[in-house]
Design a protein around this motif. Structure first.
Motif, mmCIF file in Angstrom:
data_model
loop_
_atom_site.group_PDB
_atom_site.id
_atom_site.type_symbol
_atom_site.label_atom_id
_atom_site.label_comp_id
_atom_site.label_asym_id
_atom_site.label_seq_id
_atom_site.Cartn_x
_atom_site.Cartn_y
_atom_site.Cartn_z
ATOM 1 N N SER A 1 26.692 33.151 51.399
ATOM 2 C CA SER A 1 25.866 33.799 50.364
ATOM 3 C C SER A 1 25.840 35.319 50.574
ATOM 4 C CB SER A 1 24.453 33.206 50.394
ATOM 5 O OG SER A 1 24.003 33.132 51.725
ATOM 6 N N PHE B 1 28.448 19.090 49.776
ATOM 7 C CA PHE B 1 29.229 20.281 49.401
ATOM 8 C C PHE B 1 30.745 20.054 49.543
ATOM 9 C CE2 PHE B 1 25.168 21.859 51.265
ATOM 10 C CZ PHE B 1 24.623 22.403 50.115
ATOM 11 N N LYS C 1 17.781 28.868 57.650
ATOM 12 C CA LYS C 1 18.539 29.656 56.670
ATOM 13 C C LYS C 1 18.210 31.142 56.832
ATOM 14 C CE LYS C 1 19.622 29.983 51.725
ATOM 15 N NZ LYS C 1 21.030 30.265 52.025
ATOM 16 N N ALA D 1 18.917 21.490 51.321
ATOM 17 C CA ALA D 1 19.042 22.522 50.273
ATOM 18 C C ALA D 1 18.617 21.913 48.939
ATOM 19 C CB ALA D 1 20.475 23.023 50.191
ATOM 20 N N ASP E 1 18.977 33.837 54.751
ATOM 21 C CA ASP E 1 18.711 34.685 53.578
ATOM 22 C C ASP E 1 17.689 34.051 52.631
ATOM 23 O OD1 ASP E 1 20.856 32.793 53.285
ATOM 24 O OD2 ASP E 1 21.224 33.595 51.288
ATOM 25 N N SER F 1 17.891 32.088 48.072
ATOM 26 C CA SER F 1 19.237 31.532 48.261
ATOM 27 C C SER F 1 20.204 32.129 47.247
ATOM 28 C CB SER F 1 19.196 30.014 48.089
ATOM 29 O OG SER F 1 18.981 29.691 46.732
ATOM 30 N N GLY F 2 21.494 32.095 47.595
ATOM 31 C CA GLY F 2 22.510 32.574 46.660
ATOM 32 C C GLY F 2 22.478 31.772 45.366
ATOM 33 N N THR F 3 22.198 30.483 45.484
ATOM 34 C CA THR F 3 22.150 29.623 44.293
ATOM 35 C C THR F 3 20.991 30.034 43.381
ATOM 36 O OG1 THR F 3 22.983 27.851 45.689
ATOM 37 C CG2 THR F 3 22.068 27.206 43.546
ATOM 38 N N HIS G 1 14.641 25.211 51.345
ATOM 39 C CA HIS G 1 15.729 25.057 52.323
ATOM 40 C C HIS G 1 15.198 24.789 53.735
ATOM 41 C CE1 HIS G 1 18.315 26.779 49.186
ATOM 42 N NE2 HIS G 1 19.327 26.318 49.886
ATOM 43 N N HIS G 2 16.119 24.416 54.584
ATOM 44 C CA HIS G 2 15.876 24.258 56.029
ATOM 45 C C HIS G 2 15.436 25.616 56.613
ATOM 46 C CE1 HIS G 2 19.685 26.348 57.062
ATOM 47 N NE2 HIS G 2 20.091 25.838 55.899
ATOM 48 N N PRO H 1 28.553 30.152 44.856
ATOM 49 C CA PRO H 1 27.208 30.138 45.432
ATOM 50 C C PRO H 1 26.805 28.733 45.875
ATOM 51 C CG PRO H 1 27.105 30.539 43.044
ATOM 52 C CD PRO H 1 28.555 30.561 43.445
ATOM 53 N N ASN H 2 27.404 27.713 45.248
ATOM 54 C CA ASN H 2 27.067 26.344 45.626
ATOM 55 C C ASN H 2 28.233 25.425 45.250
ATOM 56 O OD1 ASN H 2 25.755 23.759 45.964
ATOM 57 N ND2 ASN H 2 23.832 24.912 45.939
HETATM 58 O O1 LIG Z 1 22.039 28.076 53.566
HETATM 59 C C1 LIG Z 1 22.162 26.971 52.970
HETATM 60 O O2 LIG Z 1 21.889 25.901 53.499
HETATM 61 C C2 LIG Z 1 22.640 26.985 51.585
HETATM 62 N N1 LIG Z 1 23.040 28.124 51.077
HETATM 63 C C3 LIG Z 1 23.576 28.325 49.787
HETATM 64 C C4 LIG Z 1 22.686 29.263 49.008
HETATM 65 O O3 LIG Z 1 22.213 30.259 49.578
HETATM 66 O O4 LIG Z 1 22.483 29.040 47.805
HETATM 67 C C5 LIG Z 1 23.884 27.029 49.064
HETATM 68 C C6 LIG Z 1 22.899 25.931 49.336
HETATM 69 O O5 LIG Z 1 21.685 26.260 48.738
HETATM 70 C C7 LIG Z 1 22.732 25.725 50.829
#
Ligand SMILES: O=C(O)C1=N[C@H](C(=O)O)C[C@H](O)C1
Ligand SMILES: NC(=O)C1=CN([C@@H]2O[C@H](COP(=O)(O)OP(=O)(O)OC[C@H]3O[C@@H](n4cnc5c(N)ncnc54)[C@H](OP(=O)(O)O)[C@@H]3O)[C@@H](O)[C@H]2O)C=CC1
Length: 256
Positions: A87, A229, A146, A204, A148, A151-153, A142-143, A113-114
């Protein structure tokens, strides 16, 4: 023969970030696919030149937003196609990558992104629904490891909703909040509110909430396991050499 050319044998795949959560899953998926060969696994502290030494044709990157550009640049310079799930690749970074690709028109870089089919469909459904509702907000869950947020999604989803709202001539979503605790209304991504939850036990997940007079619509997607994924990643690995230039998302590969 350049590294990106195939010799009709299995595609030689290198995984950058191969000892991470996603990278390790990609290694398992590649090893289980008869038409792919796991040629190299590179992680923190390893030299990217291992990809070249192993004759990598397609590199898959699941690393960290802070280092992902280094891997992509290396691949482009070495004539290796790249599939990227990491991401943090905003418009500015995408245009930098397009610039690197200019002298290498035969190479493909695919960034998504996903890669989960349900997440791709959720983004598409959200884009379709956006123009029919006054309000739209995104919640991603998310877990807790993570790096960021959002999320990128979620970032991609919010921008797609915002673009669809603009095209439809919708103004800002109604919101009379004048007093709030810091962060209570989430982040504003292209004027769409995005809320990030980090919770032990999750993988996720994303909800997209729409509302208008007398009704709401909720889209929800759950990746319960990182295997979700893998079909998308492997599809991208198989197709990227036939997609010269920069491709964002796997929608085109799924003919959505
Ligand atoms: O870090 C993750 O786990 C994921 N990252 C991606 C995001 O930032 O969107 C894709 C998914 O959500 C899992
Ligand atoms: N597009 C998609 O469908 C998905 C995207 N993602 C994204 O993928 C990325 C990785 O996620 P995840 O696997 O959970 O993260 P992890 O932290 O588990 O894995 C990242 C790996 O990359 C390694 N790494 C860090 N720097 C380098 C470097 N310079 N060269 C090589 N390897 C390096 C890390 O090592 P170390 O731990 O020592 O730093 C780690 O082993 C994130 O950006 C995430 O958002 C995740 C799931 C799906």
């Amino acid at each position: 023969m350049s590294l990106a050319e195939t010799d009709d044998g299995p595609i030689r795949v290198g995984v950058i970030g191969g000892r991470g959560r996603m990278g390790a899953e990609v290694c398992r998926a590649v090893e289980a696919a008869a038409d792919l060969e796991l040629a190299a696994v590179v992680d923190q502290g390893d030299s990217l030149s291992a990809l070249v030494d192993a004759g990598t044709q397609v590199a898959v990157d699941f690393t960290h937003p802070g280092v992902v550009l280094d891997g992509i640049r290396f691949c482009v310079e070495q004539g290796i196609h790249a599939v990227v799930g990491t991401s943090g690749l905003d418009e500015l970074r995408l245009s930098t990558i397009r610039g690197w690709l200019e002298p290498r028109p035969e190479l493909g870089v695919l960034i998504a992104p996903n890669f989960a089919i349900g997440a791709v469909l959720t983004m598409r459904f959200a884009e379709i629904a956006a123009r029919y509702f006054e309000s739209a907000e995104v919640i991603e869950l998310h877990h807790p490891r993570k790096a960021d947020a959002p999320s990128g999604t979620a970032d991609h989803t919010a921008r797609a909703i915002a673009a669809a709202r603009r095209t439809a001539g919708l103004g800002p979503a109604p919101d009379a909040t004048t007093q709030e605790a810091a962060g209570a209304r989430g982040a504003s991504v292209d004027d769409v509110r995005v809320h990030s939850v980090r919770l032990a036990g999750l993988v996720a997940h994303q909800e997209v909430l729409f509302g208008t007079e007398g009704e709401t619509l909720t889209l929800r997607h759950d990746s319960l396991d990182r295997t979700s994924f893998m079909p998308g990643v492997l599809l991208a690995v198989r197709k990227v050499s036939g997609l010269p230039g920069l491709t964002v998302g796997i929608e085109g590969l799924l003919e959505l």
